[in-house]
Design an enzyme around this catalytic site. Structure first.
Site, PDB file in Angstrom:
ATOM      1  N   HIS A  70       0.684  -1.215  -0.207  1.00 48.91           N
ATOM      2  CA  HIS A  70       0.077  -0.268  -0.140  1.00 48.91           C
ATOM      3  C   HIS A  70       0.941   1.596  -0.380  1.00 48.91           C
ATOM      4  CE1 HIS A  70      -3.123   3.101   0.593  1.00 48.91           C
ATOM      5  NE2 HIS A  70      -2.882   3.458   1.873  1.00 48.91           N
TER       6      HIS A  70
ATOM      7  N   ASP B 238       1.072   5.232  -0.519  1.00 53.88           N
ATOM      8  CA  ASP B 238       0.294   6.910  -0.016  1.00 53.88           C
ATOM      9  C   ASP B 238       0.457   7.015  -1.033  1.00 53.88           C
ATOM     10  OD1 ASP B 238      -1.732   6.266   1.850  1.00 53.88           O
ATOM     11  OD2 ASP B 238       0.196   5.422   3.679  1.00 53.88           O
TER      12      ASP B 238
ATOM     13  N   ASP C 126      -7.941   1.753   2.553  1.00 53.24           N
ATOM     14  CA  ASP C 126      -7.149   2.839   3.490  1.00 53.24           C
ATOM     15  C   ASP C 126      -8.037   3.826   3.745  1.00 53.24           C
ATOM     16  OD1 ASP C 126      -5.675   2.924   5.262  1.00 53.24           O
ATOM     17  OD2 ASP C 126      -3.850   3.998   3.982  1.00 53.24           O
TER      18      ASP C 126
ATOM     19  N   HIS D 253      -6.406   9.446  -0.448  1.00 49.92           N
ATOM     20  CA  HIS D 253      -6.995   9.573   1.275  1.00 49.92           C
ATOM     21  C   HIS D 253      -6.388  10.641   1.427  1.00 49.92           C
ATOM     22  CE1 HIS D 253      -4.971   5.334   1.023  1.00 49.92           C
ATOM     23  NE2 HIS D 253      -5.108   6.033   2.061  1.00 49.92           N
TER      24      HIS D 253
END
Length: 711
Positions: A49, A51, A173, A416
């Site tokens: 994951h 970001d 997330d 996000h």
């Protein structure tokens, strides 16, 4: 002198359903392993994951800079994954954030790109979701969700063809989930959606009742085209406890040499079998998915893959001793297909997963309003992007590549931890800079398009350069100050003709004419002192010219400003610190002498809304240290006031009511950092409320959550 202004008018249940998946297309579900129908099939899903900005900027995350903040280097993750997949054809890996993959891809040789294409076509590497980022769902606009997914999908199509098309959404997330996003994903052609964050009480109930997987009915209007199979992932998106094999983790590797004293295969195998059985209790089929990865994992992918393959080897060997656990590499897409093949019915859901609590005191509603200036700037940039796309198409310029920087910046900011406002300050600055640079690229396209659309054949005069007035929200447009004449072009991106109130900050008196030479009635209003003292405002303008512009659908109108010398009295009446009324033929608004809103009356329907109070208040933020749930601080993620009672920002206020031909407004000043204006326009059907808050005083070391409340 020519400026351009662009306006945009804004925008558990017991029934059962079955999963629908699309037919195989050569890169489809036919490559999926369905495991053993008589075993508990554990789909091992290696993933990372990444970001697109959070504690570090997107560039810092990609290159591995500022590892003193957080150790993360996406380029090295991808550098590590590709040879690992080549090494063992059984391995699988899924990737999501195209903003990073695109950067990495552009740096690769043609040979490496062809190698990756082969891995994608053979389904060793699979893209899921496929957006430029993993978008937030609470504060994003549907325009931007569609755009950022289109940007990623277009890149995947161009480079990998049909095999690059994602088949499901992967929202592991974001801090809550919207049924509108589920509906959009269904309409994008996704067959399913998986995510990890739901309310902790909802999770406990679903875990107990085995309703972690469902058919989510995204829209009651659209019906079945908006339905989407949806699954909640355990542990958000991490590996089972003690089975994280990344260098960031401190879990024991699989030590499988029986000659060594620290041989640990039996206990690790039994621990994993136990973990599989525990997870299976929450699900209804003999298939479960175990996510193997987390934030920025797989920088050294061999650590993961070697340990996973040992785990699969030794756990599966226990089937000879009666174990029913069957491990194999898989992807969320193949897990979804396995559930489809079970051919069972599922519970349905029709509402949102909003808001969600992480714990007893951690309600994730703070980010709905965190960094409001960035949120507003993102919406403004979206306005510019939509208009630029329209003008590029209508003028047949084919300059899409020229405004790619804005498309890319908007894709990044949907992340996000971007538009949500949960990033660090230097990261927020980076997002804003990217948007500004992107808008600059769009300004060139708009200028070229309007030159083409405004020209009248071969004999027309050259059309002057267009530029945006970016700071009209603080009544500033520096290039037109002290100009004797200038022109405004206003584009309407909607399909309906509209009448739009335009405010132009000026330092002189002007006459205004439309494209046919007809004079336009305008009012000159003083700019409020609370606006003129906004930090960073550099304009010398003390007044705004306010006029009504008529604009055709998907078209533009042009207005010409020329200096006039005579002084004309514009304001009809001003009332200070007295009861006053704002009224047009549709609405009536009443205030008392203390600046309190008393009543709004709909004159068309003869209907009143009375108020016992209206104004700006603040909650004291809870000053926790986040060490335990009861010490959860209020902040960017969480809204947690110290008490349930808000405090007025001021016990007194001043009201000034101003009346002109086109607008009636009440300016209410609470103190030197909080004010609001309530306005109605000539024939308008709405009450417009604008507020100015800040800089919020924090010298008393008390956090303040500002609200506007209507009683």
């Amino acid at each position: 002198m020519h400026i351009s202004i662009y306006c945009i008018l804004s925008f558990l249940i017991s029934a059962c359903s079955r999963i629908s998946v699309k037919a195989s297309d050569g890169c489809g579900y036919d490559v999926c392993s369905l495991g053993d129908p008589n075993k508990l099939n554990v789909h091992i899903v290696p993933h990372t994951h990444n970001d697109v900005g959070w504690l570090k900027t997107v560039d810092q995350y990609f290159y591995g800079a500022r590892n003193d903040i957080q150790h993360a280097a996406v380029q090295h993750i991808l550098d590590s994954i590709i040879p690992a997949l080549i090494e063992n054809p059984d391995r699988r890996f899924v990737y999501v954030e195209i903003a990073f993959f695109w950067r990495w891809w552009m740096q690769q040789t043609e040979e490496m790109q062809n190698t990756v294409r082969k891995l994608v076509h053979e389904r060793h590497l699979e893209f899921i979701s496929g957006g430029w980022s993993m978008n937030d769902e609470g504060v994003t606009h549907y325009n931007s969700i569609i755009d950022q997914h289109s940007l990623g999908a277009e890149f995947l199509r161009d480079q990998f063809g049909e095999c690059g098309r994602p088949k499901l959404g992967w929202q592991i997330d974001p801090f809550g989930h919207s049924k509108e996003v589920a509906s959009l994903f269904a309409q994008m052609g996704f067959d399913g959606l998986f995510f990890g964050r739901i309310d902790f009480q909802d999770y406990a109930q679903r875990n107990q009742s085995k309703t972690m997987e469902m058919i989510w009915k995204g829209s009651s209007d659209l019906g079945e085209p908006s339905w989407l199979f949806t699954g909640v992932i355990p542990r958000v998106y991490t590996a089972p406890q003690s089975f994280c094999f990344d260098y960031r983790c401190h879990d024991e590797p699989i030590r499988d040499d029986p000659q060594l004293h620290d041989y640990n295969v039996p206990e690790r195998v039994q621990a994993f079998i136990d973990a599989a059985h525990i997870q299976a209790r929450s699900y209804t089929t003999n298939h479960i998915m175990m996510t193997m990865g987390s934030d920025f994992h797989y920088e050294n992918s061999n650590e993961w893959f070697k340990n996973l393959e040992k785990l699969m080897k030794y756990v599966n060997a226990q089937q000879a001793n009666g174990s029913d656990v069957n491990l194999f590499y898989s992807t969320p897409t193949c897990y979804l297909y396995a559930l489809n093949q079970v051919n069972k019915t599922w519970p349905t859901k029709t509402d949102d997963f909003f808001p969600i609590s992480w714990n007893t005191h951690g309600l994730w509603t703070g980010y709905f309003t965190s960094r409001p200036a960035l949120k507003r700037y993102e919406r403004y940039a979206n306005n510019i992007l939509q208009v630029t796309k329209q003008l590029n198409a209508f003028s047949n310029l084919t300059l899409r590549h020229a405004f790619f920087p804005l498309s890319e910046a908007m894709g990044i900011v949907q992340h996000h931890d971007a538009v949500s406002g949960t990033e660090k300050q230097h990261v927020a600055n980076d997002y804003a800079q990217r948007l500004a640079q992107g808008i600059d690229s769009a300004e060139y396209v708009v200028d070229q398009a309007l030159k083409k659309l405004l020209s009248k054949g071969d004999h027309s005069l050259p059309v002057p350069n267009q530029f945006f007035c970016h700071f009209l929200n603080i009544s500033e447009c520096l290039p037109i100050e002290d100009q004797n004449n200038f022109t405004i072009t206003i584009w309407n991106p909607t399909i309906q003709p509209i009448e739009h109130i335009v405010r132009v900050p000026v330092t002189k008196m002007y006459t205004i004419r439309n494209a046919t030479g007809q004079g336009i009635v305008a009012d000159m209003l003083p700019i409020a002192p609370s606006v003129k003292t906004i930090p960073g405002r550099m304009s010398r303008a003390d007044y705004e010219l306010l006029f009504t512009a008529s604009i055709p659908g998907l078209g533009f109108s042009t207005y010409y400003f020329e200096t006039k010398n005579q002084s004309v009295k514009q304001i009809l009446k001003v009332i200070r610190d007295q009861a006053c009324i704002l009224q047009n033929k549709h609405l009536r608004i009443e205030f008392d002498e203390k600046g309190n809103l008393v009543k709004i009356r709909n004159l068309d329907r003869n209907f009143d809304v009375s108020f016992s109070g209206q104004g700006l208040y603040w909650y004291t933020s809870f000053p926790g240290n986040n060490s335990m749930p009861e010490f959860q601080a209020s902040g960017a993620y969480f809204f947690r006031p110290l008490t349930p009672y808000p405090i007025p920002v001021s016990n007194t206020r001043n009201i000034t009511c101003t009346y002109t031909n086109q607008v009636s407004k009440a300016s209410i000043v609470y103190n030197n950092w909080a004010s609001q204006e309530i306005s109605i326009y000539g024939e308008g059907h709405i009450v417009e409320v604008e507020w100015i808050v800040g800089p919020i005083p924090i010298e008393d070391d008390r956090g303040k959550e500002i609200i506007m409340r209507y009683d």
